[in-house]
Design an enzyme around this catalytic site. Structure first.
Site, PDB file in Angstrom:
ATOM      1  N   ASP A 106       0.893  -1.409   0.090  1.00 49.22           N
ATOM      2  CA  ASP A 106       0.161   0.173  -0.071  1.00 49.22           C
ATOM      3  C   ASP A 106       1.205   1.182   0.052  1.00 49.22           C
ATOM      4  O   ASP A 106       1.338   1.719   1.090  1.00 49.22           O
ATOM      5  CB  ASP A 106      -0.940   0.026   1.233  1.00 49.22           C
ATOM      6  N   ASP A 291      -1.930   5.562  -5.127  1.00 46.79           N
ATOM      7  CA  ASP A 291      -2.155   4.794  -3.969  1.00 46.79           C
ATOM      8  C   ASP A 291      -2.553   3.442  -4.504  1.00 46.79           C
ATOM      9  O   ASP A 291      -3.873   3.113  -4.943  1.00 46.79           O
ATOM     10  CB  ASP A 291      -3.131   5.498  -3.256  1.00 46.79           C
TER      11      ASP A 291
END
Ligand SMILES: *[C@@H]1O[C@H](CO)[C@@H](O)[C@H](O)[C@H]1NC(C)=O
Ligand SMILES: *[C@@H]1O[C@H](CO)[C@@H](O)[C@H](O)[C@H]1NC(C)=O
Ligand SMILES: *[C@@H]1O[C@H](CO)[C@@H](O)[C@H](O)[C@H]1NC(C)=O
Ligand SMILES: *[C@@H]1O[C@H](CO)[C@@H](O)[C@H](O)[C@H]1NC(C)=O
Length: 407
Positions: A106, A291
Site C-alpha cells: 500500500d 495509491d
C-alpha cells in the site's frame, strides 16, 4: 470519507491532514547520508559488499550500517488480484523461520501490520497469522503502541516487534513488524488479507515511540532506491519489483513527474484530462496521491461529472450515497486520458468499468468516483492497472510508462 464506500472497495489511504507539514521527515536525512556513502569514490564498488558477505558467511555480526550501505539487493514479488481487483495481495515472509502472509502492498500508508498470535477474536488455526512465539528473531519493542485509521473507516491497533521480513527474496533485518491486537469489522470481513504493508514516500508509521518505516530500512539496502508496480486487470500476474526496473514490462520511455514540495505521500500533479470521443483537453493543475491500496480512481467532482456525461444513462445512485452507476449492458465506457506534462496515461474504457452492484446485477459502478473536493484526488488501482509505475525514492518522483494491456 463517507461510510457508504465501505465494503464496495478498499481505501487503505491512511488518514492524515492533507496539509503537508513543512518540516522534512528525519529519515530523508538518513537516506542522503547513505547515498553519500555509496557514492564515495574511495570505495571499490564491490569491496564492502564482499566484506559484509564474508563476515556473514563466518557468522560474524555485521553492524547494520555496513550491511545496509553496501549490499545492492533487488527482487520482485507477485501481486494477485482478489475478487475482481478489489485489492491485490502479495506474499511476504515474517520472522525466523519465515511465516508467509498475504499482504496488501500500500503506497498510501506507512505502517506494516499483520494478524498475529496476539490478535483478539482470532481462534488459533482459523486463519494465517504471524505466530510471534514461533519466530526466534522476534523481539518486542518495549512500550510500543500503534493505532491506524484508513480512508474507508477501518481501524486497527496493537504493539510492535523487531523481526526479519522477506519481501521478494530481500531480507530486511530488524524491521518493525506491527502486531495487531484489535482489527475493525471492515478489515475482518476480508478473509484474504493478512495485513497491510505500507510503502510510503516520507510519511512516518503510527508506531509510538517513533521508529523507522520498513520501507526506509529496506531502501538502504536496495541496488537502486526505487520500487515499481505493474498491476494487471483481473489477473494474478501483477508484480512489484524492488531495487530495479523491469524493462520487459513496459514499452517506450518512462516519463517522470516530481512529487509536490514536502510531500508525505506519493503526491504529484496531473495537468490535463481528456475523455473520448471529445477532441478537447482540459488543462489545469490537479493534485493526487498515487495509491496502490485504494481500488478506485477518486477525483474532483467536476472531472467525474464530465466523464459520466459521456456515459449513456449514467447517474448518481441515491441508494449508495451518490456513486456513479450505469446500466451494465451499455456497449462500452469511454477511455479516460490523464496528462502528466507531455505524457498521457490512457485508462481504457474496459478498465473504467469496476463492478456490478451487489443488490442489482444489471447496474454497474464506474471505477472513477468523486472524492468530493475541488482539486485533490487518489490515483488508485483503476488507474495503476493501465500503466507501468516507478516509485523513485531517491529522486522524489513517480514515473509512468506504457505497457501491454488486456483489451
Ligand atoms: C524490555 O523489557 C524486558 C522485560 O521487561 C527487559 O528484559 C528488556 O531488557 C527490555 N528491553 C529494553 C530494550 O528495554
Ligand atoms: C500542484 O497543483 C496545485 C494545485 O492543485 C498547485 O497549487 C501547486 O503549485 C502545484 N504544484 C506543482 C509542483 O506543480
Ligand atoms: C439493457 O437492459 C435493460 C433491462 O435491464 C433493457 O431494458 C435494455 O433494453 C437493455 N439495453 C440493451 C442495449 O440491450
Ligand atoms: C461491466 O462489467 C460487468 C461485470 O462486472 C459486465 O457484466 C458488463 O458487461 C460490463 N459493462 C461494460 C459496459 O463494460
Amino acid at each position: 470519507m463517507a461510510s457508504f464506500l465501505r465494503g464496495l472497495f478498499l481505501s487503505s489511504l491512511a488518514i492524515l491532514s492533507v496539509q503537508a507539514t513543512p518540516s522534512r521527515p528525519r529519515w530523508i536525512g538518513r537516506r542522503s547520508v547513505t547515498v553519500d556513502l555509496v557514492r564515495n569514490p574511495s570505495y571499490a564498488p564491490n569491496g564492502p559488499a564482499n566484506y559484509v558477505r564474508a563476515l556473514q558467511k563466518w557468522g560474524v555480526t555485521v553492524p547494520d550500517d555496513l550491511t545496509n550501505s553496501f549490499i545492492g539487493d533487488s527482487g520482485d514479488v507477485n501481486a494477485a488480484s482478489i475478487k475482481g481487483d478489489r485489492e491485490y495481495l502479495s506474499r511476504v515472509g515474517f520472522g525466523t523461520p519465515l511465516q508467509y502472509l498475504n499482504m496488501d502492498l500500500d503506497t498510501g500508508s506507512a505502517d506494516v501490520w499483520v494478524y498475529s498470535s496476539e490478535t483478539q477474536g482470532v481462534a488459533p488455526g482459523s486463519r494465517p497469522v504471524y505466530v510471534i512465539e514461533n519466530s526466534i528473531t522476534a523481539k518486542k519493542i518495549n512500550g510500543s503502541v500503534w493505532r491506524i485509521s484508513y480512508g474507508d473507516g477501518s481501524t486497527a491497533y496493537g504493539t510492535a516487534y523487531h523481526d526479519n521480513i522477506d519481501i521478494g527474496g530481500i531480507t530486511v533485518r530488524n524491521a518493525v513488524v506491527e502486531s495487531a491486537l484489535s482489527i475493525s469489522e471492515e478489515l475482518l470481513e476480508d478473509k484474504f488479507l493478512d495485513g497491510i504493508f505500507g510503502l510510503p514516500y516520507a510519511l512516518s508509521s503510527k508506531v509510538s515511540p517513533r521508529v523507522p518505516t520498513v520501507l526506509s530500512t529496506l531502501t538502504k539496502q536496495l541496488d537502486q532506491k526505487l520500487f515499481t508496480v505493474d498491476l494487471k486487470y483481473h489477473a494474478d500476474d501483477g508484480v512489484y519489483t524492488f531495487g530495479y526496473i523491469d524493462k520487459d514490462r513496459y514499452i517506450g520511455d518512462i516519463h517522470y513527474t516530481p512529487l509536490v514540495p514536502d510531500a508525505q505521500y506519493w503526491q504529484l500533479n496531473f495537468t490535463g484530462i481528456h475523455v473520448e470521443p471529445q477532441n478537447v483537453w482540459y488543462l489545469y493543475q490537479w493534485t493526487a496521491i498515487v495509491d496502490t491500496g485504494t481500488s478506485l480512481m477518486l477525483l474532483s467532482d467536476n472531472i467525474v461529472k464530465y466523464y459520466y456525461t459521456m456515459v449513456p444513462e449514467a447517474k448518481q445512485d441515491a441508494f449508495t450515497g451518490g456513486l456513479w452507476v450505469y446500466p451494465c449492458n451499455i456497449s462500452r465506457l469511454p477511455d479516460f486520458d490523464l496528462g502528466f506534462g507531455d505524457h498521457v496515461v490512457t485508462v481504457p474504457g474496459k478498465y473504467m468499468n469496476y463492478t456490478t452492484l451487489t443488490n442489482d446485477p444489471t447496474t454497474c459502478m464506474g471505477g472513477l468516483q468523486s472524492f468530493g473536493t475541488d482539486d485533490f484526488g487518489i490515483l488508485g488501482d483503476i488507474f495503476l492497472k493501465a500503466t507501468y509505475t516507478v516509485f523513485d525514492i531517491a529522486k522524489g518522483r513517480v514515473g509512468f510508462a506504457r505497457k501491454q494491456l488486456d483489451l
